[in-house]
Design an enzyme around this catalytic site. Structure first.
Site, PDB file in Angstrom:
ATOM      1  N   SER A   1       0.855  -1.188   0.000  1.00 49.24           N
ATOM      2  CA  SER A   1       0.000   0.000   0.000  1.00 49.24           C
ATOM      3  C   SER A   1       0.888   1.232   0.000  1.00 49.24           C
ATOM      4  CB  SER A   1      -0.861  -0.032   1.269  1.00 49.24           C
ATOM      5  OG  SER A   1      -1.264   1.269   1.637  1.00 49.24           O
ATOM      6  N   SER A   2       0.355   2.340  -0.503  1.00 44.78           N
ATOM      7  CA  SER A   2       1.148   3.577  -0.543  1.00 44.78           C
ATOM      8  C   SER A   2       1.419   4.129   0.856  1.00 44.78           C
ATOM      9  CB  SER A   2       0.432   4.632  -1.380  1.00 44.78           C
ATOM     10  OG  SER A   2      -0.842   4.918  -0.837  1.00 44.78           O
ATOM     11  N   CYS A   3       0.719   3.611   1.884  1.00 45.02           N
ATOM     12  CA  CYS A   3       0.934   4.121   3.249  1.00 45.02           C
ATOM     13  C   CYS A   3       2.274   3.660   3.840  1.00 45.02           C
ATOM     14  CB  CYS A   3      -0.210   3.721   4.165  1.00 45.02           C
ATOM     15  SG  CYS A   3      -0.161   1.997   4.640  1.00 45.02           S
TER      16      CYS A   3
ATOM     17  N   LYS B   1       3.237  -4.047   6.285  1.00 48.14           N
ATOM     18  CA  LYS B   1       3.450  -4.074   4.835  1.00 48.14           C
ATOM     19  C   LYS B   1       4.941  -3.913   4.479  1.00 48.14           C
ATOM     20  CE  LYS B   1      -0.589  -4.961   3.241  1.00 48.14           C
ATOM     21  NZ  LYS B   1      -0.800  -6.192   2.450  1.00 48.14           N
TER      22      LYS B   1
ATOM     23  N   TYR C   1      -0.346  -0.819  10.305  1.00 45.93           N
ATOM     24  CA  TYR C   1      -0.564  -1.468   9.014  1.00 45.93           C
ATOM     25  C   TYR C   1       0.673  -1.283   8.126  1.00 45.93           C
ATOM     26  CZ  TYR C   1      -2.788  -2.373   4.474  1.00 45.93           C
ATOM     27  OH  TYR C   1      -3.103  -2.859   3.228  1.00 45.93           O
TER      28      TYR C   1
ATOM     29  N   HIS D   1     -13.301   4.968   2.355  1.00 46.80           N
ATOM     30  CA  HIS D   1     -12.365   6.010   1.921  1.00 46.80           C
ATOM     31  C   HIS D   1     -13.106   7.100   1.150  1.00 46.80           C
ATOM     32  CE1 HIS D   1      -9.359   2.641   2.519  1.00 46.80           C
ATOM     33  NE2 HIS D   1      -8.916   3.618   3.295  1.00 46.80           N
TER      34      HIS D   1
END
Length: 324
Positions: free
Chosen positions: A122-124, A155, A151, A194
């Site tokens: 994920s981009s997070c 990842k 999270y 979202h």
């Protein structure tokens, strides 16, 4: 680190349409799109298990599954996901469950002879104040966004695990990092969704009720990037066939839209005739979040679905599948 394909890869990984492919997390937004894509391409031997049939957090269950099924390829799209509220409320779940799923699936895939694995992040994973657009090299260069660090840490561990198995065992494990996704099977929950599905639901409900206006938080000025999940699925298949490098790969649209532009577009697609009102007393969040997907473009892949077409497709799915 170059994006060149190294010796450990098999570029024609998916040339055999009868190859046994395990798509972990096939019921989610991402996994369901990957299954649709593989089926459309003519793959006939997909191995799919719901949570009730296979609990990926249980090592024994995962090993039993691999012993029996022996998949040749694995696409790991299973994860515990949620918004800011869920991340803040259940941090232990977000780090533990995701670490368990990843560790069990990646390790069993290696030990049971899987030819190639793709792990989706994920981009997070990127630092809160990463340069914009965010290159792959920004990973681990600064503190994370505190609201989803549990999270994100999981990842990041998944990316590093794939790299470690490649380095130690010369095993073909790769990672793809998608930007903000939307499309069929998205989460349209009133509180936990979202920004894009939340706007779609609110405009639709306002249209049904004949409301005069919809109030949206913030100024509408932040920039965001969106990728239709069917484009991601196409990118995943492309990476499985064409990439075998150590570094993870960003998968984005490369196109930015302001939240205001997004809201106007969703309003138009839904057909809400009332006013759109901005509550600028409410927070805007990060001013800009764009991923640098030039590495993937350099390999020869770019997305095909425009935001407008993607929204039309998503709204159609919403009307057919979400309880009104």
């Amino acid at each position: 680190m170059s994006g060149a394909i190294d010796d450990a890869t098999s570029p024609s990984a998916l040339s055999d349409k009868s190859a046994k492919i395990f798509v972990a997390g096939h019921r989610g937004l991402v996994g369901s799109a990957i299954v649709r894509k593989l089926q459309a391409l003519g793959f006939t031997n997909l191995v799919l298990r719901g949570h009730a049939e296979l609990d990926l957090t249980r090592q024994n269950d995962v090993e039993s599954f691999f012993t029996v099924e022996k998949p040749q390829f694995v696409i790991l799209a299973a994860a515990k996901v949620g918004g800011i509220h869920a991340n803040n409320t259940y941090p232990a779940d977000f780090i533990a469950v995701n670490l368990q799923i990843q560790t069990n699936v990646i390790d069993a895939s290696y030990r049971f002879g899987v030819k190639k694995l793709l792990f989706l992040g994920s981009s997070c994973i990127y630092p809160k104040f990463a340069p914009q657009p965010i290159p792959e090299s920004a990973l681990l260069t600064g503190p994370l966004e505190p609201t989803n660090e549990w999270y994100a840490i999981a990842k990041i561990a998944g990316i590093k695990m794939c790299q470690a198995y490649r380095i130690q065992y010369n095993w073909d494990a790769i990672s793809g990092m998608p930007t903000n996704l939307y499309g069929p099977h998205d989460n349209f929950h009133p509180e936990n969704s979202h920004v894009l599905p939340a706007l779609m639901r609110r405009f639709h409900e306002a249209k049904v009720k004949g409301a005069k206006e919809v109030v949206v938080w913030g100024s509408g000025s932040p920039l965001r990037e969106f990728l239709h999940v069917d484009d991601l699925a196409d990118g995943v298949v492309f990476l499985m066939e064409n990439y075998g490098g150590l570094e993870h790969v960003n998968v984005g649209s490369g196109k930015e839209v302001t939240i205001k532009e997004l809201a106007e577009l969703v309003k138009e697609v839904v057909g809400f005739e009332g006013e759109l009102v901005w509550d600028s007393s409410k927070p805007d969040g990060t001013p800009r979040k764009l991923m640098d997907s030039s590495k993937l473009a350099g390999l020869g892949w770019t997305p095909k679905i425009s935001l407008k077409d993607g929204l039309v497709d998503t709204y159609k799915w919403y009307l057919e599948n979400v309880k009104q």
